[in-house]
Design a protein around this motif. Structure first.
Motif, short mmCIF file in Angstrom:
data_model
loop_
_atom_site.label_atom_id
_atom_site.label_comp_id
_atom_site.label_asym_id
_atom_site.label_seq_id
_atom_site.Cartn_x
_atom_site.Cartn_y
_atom_site.Cartn_z
N PHE A 1 0.85 -1.18 0.00
CA PHE A 1 0.00 0.00 0.00
C PHE A 1 0.89 1.23 0.00
N LEU A 2 0.48 2.24 -0.75
CA LEU A 2 1.29 3.46 -0.82
C LEU A 2 1.45 4.11 0.53
N VAL A 3 0.42 4.00 1.37
CA VAL A 3 0.46 4.75 2.63
C VAL A 3 1.22 4.03 3.73
N VAL A 4 1.39 2.69 3.60
CA VAL A 4 2.05 1.95 4.69
C VAL A 4 3.23 1.13 4.22
N GLY A 5 3.42 0.97 2.89
CA GLY A 5 4.55 0.21 2.40
C GLY A 5 4.21 -1.24 2.14
N THR A 6 5.23 -2.09 2.15
CA THR A 6 5.10 -3.51 1.80
C THR A 6 5.39 -4.37 3.02
N PHE A 7 4.58 -5.42 3.21
CA PHE A 7 4.89 -6.41 4.24
C PHE A 7 4.27 -7.73 3.85
N MET A 8 4.73 -8.82 4.46
CA MET A 8 4.30 -10.17 4.13
C MET A 8 3.01 -10.48 4.88
N VAL A 9 2.05 -11.06 4.14
CA VAL A 9 0.76 -11.35 4.77
C VAL A 9 0.29 -12.77 4.49
N LYS B 1 -1.71 -5.06 11.82
CA LYS B 1 -0.48 -4.48 11.25
C LYS B 1 -0.79 -3.20 10.48
N ILE B 2 -1.85 -3.26 9.67
CA ILE B 2 -2.21 -2.09 8.86
C ILE B 2 -2.60 -0.93 9.77
N GLN B 3 -3.39 -1.18 10.79
CA GLN B 3 -3.82 -0.11 11.70
C GLN B 3 -2.62 0.51 12.41
N SER B 4 -1.69 -0.35 12.86
CA SER B 4 -0.50 0.17 13.55
C SER B 4 0.36 0.99 12.61
N ALA B 5 0.49 0.50 11.35
CA ALA B 5 1.32 1.22 10.39
C ALA B 5 0.74 2.59 10.07
N VAL B 6 -0.57 2.66 9.87
CA VAL B 6 -1.19 3.95 9.56
C VAL B 6 -1.13 4.88 10.76
N ALA B 7 -1.36 4.31 11.97
CA ALA B 7 -1.37 5.16 13.17
C ALA B 7 0.01 5.72 13.51
N SER B 8 1.07 5.11 12.97
CA SER B 8 2.43 5.58 13.28
C SER B 8 2.92 6.63 12.30
N LYS B 9 2.09 7.00 11.33
CA LYS B 9 2.53 7.96 10.32
C LYS B 9 1.78 9.28 10.44
N ILE B 10 2.41 10.31 9.92
CA ILE B 10 1.79 11.64 9.86
C ILE B 10 1.40 11.89 8.40
N PHE B 11 0.14 12.26 8.19
CA PHE B 11 -0.37 12.47 6.84
C PHE B 11 -0.73 13.93 6.65
N ARG B 12 -0.50 14.40 5.43
CA ARG B 12 -0.92 15.76 5.09
C ARG B 12 -2.24 15.65 4.33
N THR B 13 -3.27 16.28 4.87
CA THR B 13 -4.59 16.24 4.25
C THR B 13 -5.01 17.64 3.87
N ARG B 14 -5.96 17.73 2.96
CA ARG B 14 -6.40 19.01 2.42
C ARG B 14 -7.88 19.20 2.78
N THR B 15 -8.21 20.39 3.29
CA THR B 15 -9.59 20.73 3.63
C THR B 15 -10.34 21.13 2.38
N ASP C 1 -11.60 23.85 1.58
CA ASP C 1 -11.24 25.19 1.10
C ASP C 1 -9.81 25.28 0.59
N GLY C 2 -9.09 24.12 0.51
CA GLY C 2 -7.76 24.11 -0.09
C GLY C 2 -6.62 24.18 0.89
N ARG C 3 -6.87 24.31 2.17
CA ARG C 3 -5.77 24.40 3.14
C ARG C 3 -5.22 23.01 3.45
N GLU C 4 -3.93 22.92 3.70
CA GLU C 4 -3.29 21.66 4.06
C GLU C 4 -2.89 21.69 5.52
N PHE C 5 -2.97 20.51 6.16
CA PHE C 5 -2.51 20.42 7.55
C PHE C 5 -2.08 18.98 7.80
N SER C 6 -1.24 18.79 8.80
CA SER C 6 -0.74 17.47 9.17
C SER C 6 -1.65 16.84 10.20
#
Length: 408
Positions: free
Chosen positions: A53-61, A72-86, A88-93
């Motif tokens: 997955f682009l957001v968490v990488g590669t692992f054996m399943v 594993k997927i939940q832990s991987a996503v929860a350990s990352k910081i994502f930049r999202t867009r509102t 109205d066009g604003r970005e935040f982490s």
């Protein structure tokens, strides 16, 4: 004691505990994050057992229980910081909690069916799928693999026979239902149609639908009659009130007319001025107008009541006429479907086949399921109600006494 232990062991083999599903190559997993549609992604399990997955990488399943992969997927996503867009066009982490991340299996490995079936091949797997459902999707049992002396498409003939038989059964049940609605006390004669090529539950469903239709139609007919009866009772009450009102207004008109005559006599003797006489005339005119309006309302109510009475008298006759027309149509259609069924049966006989029956293959087929185990392929003897797993291969073999080919 040993016999009891053996019986328990056999029950455990027949009804194994449901284990959690383990991912294998070909399964497709989707991850999504609550409130962030852009992070929804799907990925298949690759041949080497990995998933990317682009957001968490590669692992054996491969071979892992899905709950472990989800963690594993939940832990991987929860350990990352994502930049999202509102919007109205604003970005935040932003970081997400584990419970905001969902992972589901959206596509399983297909199952495969081969052997003595009409349409062997690949089938999409669905949770709780059984051998019976796979056989139905494959068109049912067929011994054509053993019959090399036919040039007809026997699979289509069998399908056509079943389709026409269902039409015959439906029209036969419809004729029976209409006759019972017309007052005939008769039972459904299922021997009047050829033996069923479908399970008894299908015929029971056809009959139950006709019974439900009859009950709904009768109830609707009675509701219409009750409505007319209630409307007539209401009209009778309204007519009674208007009649009493008319009688009262008739008396009022007569009283006002007598008062007007007295006023004219007084005016002639010079004891009553003319304006007072005009008031008495207006009173007579007013009471006469009310009397006319009440009379008109009474006539309208009485006419409406008479129309409803005529409608109530006709409603049973109209229903009988409609049912007779339906019976005629159903009888003609039943005769036509019977002719079609005989035609298809003759075609089957020409290619050395007999009409399909419900019992065909019921106890005359060996069903084997090949399944990928932890270390090797597993072979399981199955029946129609055996639940399948993704990737299963179903092999169907008709026994010689189950072959649906007539002697040449």
């Amino acid at each position: 004691m040993k016999a009891g232990l053996l019986a328990v062991a056999l029950c455990c083999l027949v009804n194994p505990a449901r284990a959690e599903y383990r991912l294998q190559g070909g399964d497709v997993v989707e991850i999504s994050v609550s409130g962030v549609p852009d992070l929804r992604q799907r990925a298949p399990v690759q041949l080497d057992g990995s998933i990317t997955f682009l957001v968490v990488g590669t692992f054996m399943v491969e071979g892992l229980e899905f709950s472990e992969v989800r963690g594993k997927i939940q832990s991987a996503v929860a350990s990352k910081i994502f930049r999202t867009r509102t919007p109205d066009g604003r970005e935040f982490s932003r970081m997400f909690e584990r419970d905001e991340v969902a992972a589901t299996i959206v596509e399983y490995r297909p199952v495969f069916i081969t052997g003595d079936v009409i349409r062997p091949g690949e089938q999409a797997f669905r949770p709780r799928m059984t051998v019976r459902q796979a056989l139905a999707s494959a068109g049912g049992f067929s011994a054509l693999a053993r019959a090399n002396a036919t040039s007809f498409d026997a699979a289509n003939l069998r399908s056509e026979y079943i389709t026409v038989w269902l039409s015959v059964a439906r029209e036969h049940a419809r004729v029976w239902r209409i006759k019972t609605e017309l007052g005939e006390n008769i039972d459904l004669d299922q021997k009047a149609i050829p033996p069923a090529p479908v399970p008894d539950a299908v015929m029971s469903q056809i009959v139950n639908l006709e019974v439900d239709y009859r009950a709904a139609s009768s109830a609707d007919h009675e509701r219409a009659k009750d409505f007319l009866r209630r409307s007539m009772e209401l009209a009778d009450k309204q007519a009674l009130v208007l009649l009493e009102q008319k009688e009262s207004e008739d008396e009022g008109v007569q009283a006002d007319a007598r008062d007007l005559q007295k006023a004219k006599a007084a005016f002639g003797s010079g004891t009553l001025p003319s304006p007072r006489v005009a008031e008495f005339r207006r009173a007579v005119l007013y009471s006469s107008t009310r009397q006319l309006q009440t009379t008109n309302q009474l006539m309208l109510v009485q006419r409406s009541r008479a129309e409803m009475a005529r409608e109530l008298e006709k409603i049973d006759d109209q229903r009988r006429i409609r049912l007779l027309a339906e019976l005629q149509d159903a009888t003609v259609k039943l005769a036509g479907e019977r002719a079609k069924l005989r035609s298809v049966e003759e075609k089957l006989q020409l290619v050395g086949l007999r009409p399909p029956r419900t019992s065909d293959g019921a106890s005359k087929a060996d069903i084997t399921v090949f399944r990928s185990g932890t270390n090797s392929k597993e072979r399981h003897t199955a029946d129609a109600d055996t639940e399948l797993q993704p990737g299963d291969v179903i092999e169907v073999t008709l026994r010689p006494d189950g072959v649906d080919i007539a002697a040449q």
